[in-house]
Motif scaffolding. Structure first.
Motif, PDB file in Angstrom:
ATOM      1  N   ALA A 259     -49.271  -1.403  21.956  1.00  8.63           N
ATOM      2  CA  ALA A 259     -48.467  -1.375  23.177  1.00  8.63           C
ATOM      3  C   ALA A 259     -47.064  -1.891  22.906  1.00  8.63           C
ATOM      4  O   ALA A 259     -46.889  -2.983  22.352  1.00  8.63           O
ATOM      5  CB  ALA A 259     -49.134  -2.213  24.260  1.00  8.63           C
ATOM      6  N   LYS A 261     -42.700  -1.693  24.575  1.00  4.54           N
ATOM      7  CA  LYS A 261     -41.954  -1.550  25.819  1.00  4.54           C
ATOM      8  C   LYS A 261     -40.770  -0.613  25.621  1.00  4.54           C
ATOM      9  O   LYS A 261     -40.234  -0.485  24.524  1.00  4.54           O
ATOM     10  CB  LYS A 261     -41.465  -2.910  26.299  1.00  4.54           C
ATOM     11  N   LYS A 287     -48.083   3.104  22.362  1.00  4.16           N
ATOM     12  CA  LYS A 287     -48.136   3.524  23.757  1.00  4.16           C
ATOM     13  C   LYS A 287     -47.119   2.724  24.553  1.00  4.16           C
ATOM     14  O   LYS A 287     -46.879   1.540  24.273  1.00  4.16           O
ATOM     15  CB  LYS A 287     -49.537   3.354  24.338  1.00  4.16           C
ATOM     16  N   GLU A 289     -45.128   2.405  28.700  1.00  2.00           N
ATOM     17  CA  GLU A 289     -45.015   2.804  30.097  1.00  2.00           C
ATOM     18  C   GLU A 289     -43.628   3.396  30.335  1.00  2.00           C
ATOM     19  O   GLU A 289     -42.613   2.758  30.026  1.00  2.00           O
ATOM     20  CB  GLU A 289     -45.226   1.598  31.009  1.00  2.00           C
ATOM     21  N   ASP A 314     -49.750  12.415  27.030  1.00  2.00           N
ATOM     22  CA  ASP A 314     -49.940  11.526  28.175  1.00  2.00           C
ATOM     23  C   ASP A 314     -51.320  10.871  28.129  1.00  2.00           C
ATOM     24  O   ASP A 314     -52.107  11.087  27.190  1.00  2.00           O
ATOM     25  CB  ASP A 314     -49.707  12.268  29.491  1.00  2.00           C
ATOM     26  N   SER A 315     -51.648  10.110  29.150  1.00  2.00           N
ATOM     27  CA  SER A 315     -52.905   9.370  29.165  1.00  2.00           C
ATOM     28  C   SER A 315     -54.125  10.290  29.285  1.00  2.00           C
ATOM     29  O   SER A 315     -55.248   9.870  29.011  1.00  2.00           O
ATOM     30  CB  SER A 315     -52.910   8.355  30.311  1.00  2.00           C
ATOM     31  N   THR A 343     -48.469   5.947  31.348  1.00  2.00           N
ATOM     32  CA  THR A 343     -48.573   5.540  29.945  1.00  2.00           C
ATOM     33  C   THR A 343     -48.506   6.769  29.054  1.00  2.00           C
ATOM     34  O   THR A 343     -49.238   7.746  29.265  1.00  2.00           O
ATOM     35  CB  THR A 343     -49.910   4.808  29.693  1.00  2.00           C
ATOM     36  N   TYR A 344     -47.628   6.704  28.055  1.00  2.00           N
ATOM     37  CA  TYR A 344     -47.471   7.816  27.120  1.00  2.00           C
ATOM     38  C   TYR A 344     -47.712   7.325  25.697  1.00  2.00           C
ATOM     39  O   TYR A 344     -47.351   6.201  25.343  1.00  2.00           O
ATOM     40  CB  TYR A 344     -46.091   8.454  27.278  1.00  2.00           C
TER      41      TYR A 344
END
Length: 376
Positions: A259, A261, A287, A289, A314-315, A343-344
């Motif tokens: 994750a 940003k 990933k 947002e 995409d999710s 979330t991508y």
């Protein structure tokens, strides 16, 4: 240089001969586990760079290259002299503790580790008995920071192993060969996991040369060193194991995507961590947002041999977009649009082929350099 002492605690004639990892250095001789004596395939391995040898065969590698780098595992050697006529000298061990984080004196991968301390260097002298009988994989010795071998005839093989920590990261094994003028070294490298041949090669006669191998986490690798032609001359091999400089690992698949940003600068490495022929994943997954609308993937730095390939989904695993720079070592800005906020996932791989598992000669930039990007 300091020396280590060792005292055998198990019969050499037994089916298992093991020496415990000391507080700072060790050599371990192990009898293989249930997989012992398994046949090996010569079809494994990957393309090598800079004079690479072909898998399962032999091809001269180029000489020269960068100085030995990275850190050796196992700590520094302790004082004392070798016993029993074995020439065991100081240095730090590459074999290290077993994958899975076993403590010194604990169990090694594929066998037990018990007994007393042993030196980290394996030294042979032409005309004298060998320190250990390590002529096959069942009696392989943990590779120390330095080994010296007498290349008296091709049938005299010396087997060593390297264990990598089970930390989820790739590890770069650097082998620096320093041959006497008439020495001619042959090397075969195998994965214990599936017995696959990672690489086979012989050096140019009497040259100094470097070889780099990227190994996966929690794995054991066998290294078989012998004479390509009989010479009664010595070769010294210095070894170091360096951990991948990537705080986002393990993130080699979608389920382990790291994750990040939007607007965050990310630095990572693209390596191929070889564990087995079918377990050499080199993708990095992230990933993030994102809001609906236009965004840009900025690739701001990349090693000169690396050609990255980007895929966005995409999710729901629906592909959104894909792209790649125009050539190896190129940076680029890749604009893309997402239809809704959410979330991508960003899969970053090599565009044409995975990074080489084995490289010969000069150290490739990608083994020490990162690629950097951010998503705005």
């Amino acid at each position: 240089m300091m020396q280590c002492t060792w005292t055998p605690t198990a019969s050499i004639l037994g089916s298992l001969f093991a020496l415990a990892l000391g507080s700072a250095c060790h050599v371990v001789v192990e009898k293989d586990d249930a997989t012992g004596g398994q046949s090996t395939s010569s079809s494994g391995g990957s393309d090598a760079m800079g004079g690479a040898s072909s898998s399962g065969g032999r091809q001269d590698s180029s000489s020269g290259g960068s100085a030995l780098g990275g850190s050796a595992l196992g700590g520094s050697a302790q004082g004392g002299s070798a016993q029993g006529g074995a020439s065991v000298q100081g240095g730090s061990a590459v074999g290290g503790a077993a994958p899975g984080g076993s403590a010194p004196g604990g169990s090694a991968q594929g066998g037990n580790s018990s007994g007393a301390q042993a030196g980290t260097s394996y030294v042979e002298t032409c005309g004298l008995p060998e320190p250990f009988d390590n002529n096959d994989r069942d009696t392989a010795v943990a590779l120390g920071a330095s080994v010296t071998l007498c290349l008296d005839n091709p049938s005299d093989e010396d087997w060593f192993y390297v264990d990598t920590p089970a930390d989820g990261k790739a590890h770069v094994l650097e082998l620096n060969f320093d041959q006497e003028p008439t020495a001619w070294t042959n090397v075969d490298i195998y994965s214990k996991t599936d017995g696959s041949n990672i690489d086979s090669f012989h050096l140019d006669k009497g040259v100094k040369s470097n070889v780099f191998v990227t190994l996966g986490p929690g794995s054991r690798t066998w290294i078989d060193i012998s004479a390509y032609n009989a010479s009664d001359a010595s070769t010294t091999v210095k070894a170091a194991l360096t951990t991948e400089n990537d705080s986002y690992e393990p993130n080699n698949d979608r389920d382990t995507a790291a994750a990040i940003k939007s607007g965050q600068k990310v630095s990572a490495q693209m390596l191929t961590p070889y564990v087995a022929k079918q377990q050499a994943e080199s993708a990095d997954w992230f990933k993030v947002e994102l809001t609906a609308g236009d965004h840009v993937f900025h690739l701001s730095g990349v090693p000169q041999e690396t050609w990255l390939d980007l895929h966005i989904s995409d999710s729901a695993r629906v592909n959104v977009d894909a792209g790649h720079p125009p050539n190896r070592g190129a940076i680029f800005d890749f604009p893309f649009t997402v239809p809704t906020a959410g979330t991508y996932f960003f899969s970053i791989e090599s565009y044409l082929s995975a990074p080489a598992v084995v490289s010969h000669g000069n150290k490739p930039h990608f083994l020490g350099e990162s690629y950097t990007f951010q998503i705005d």
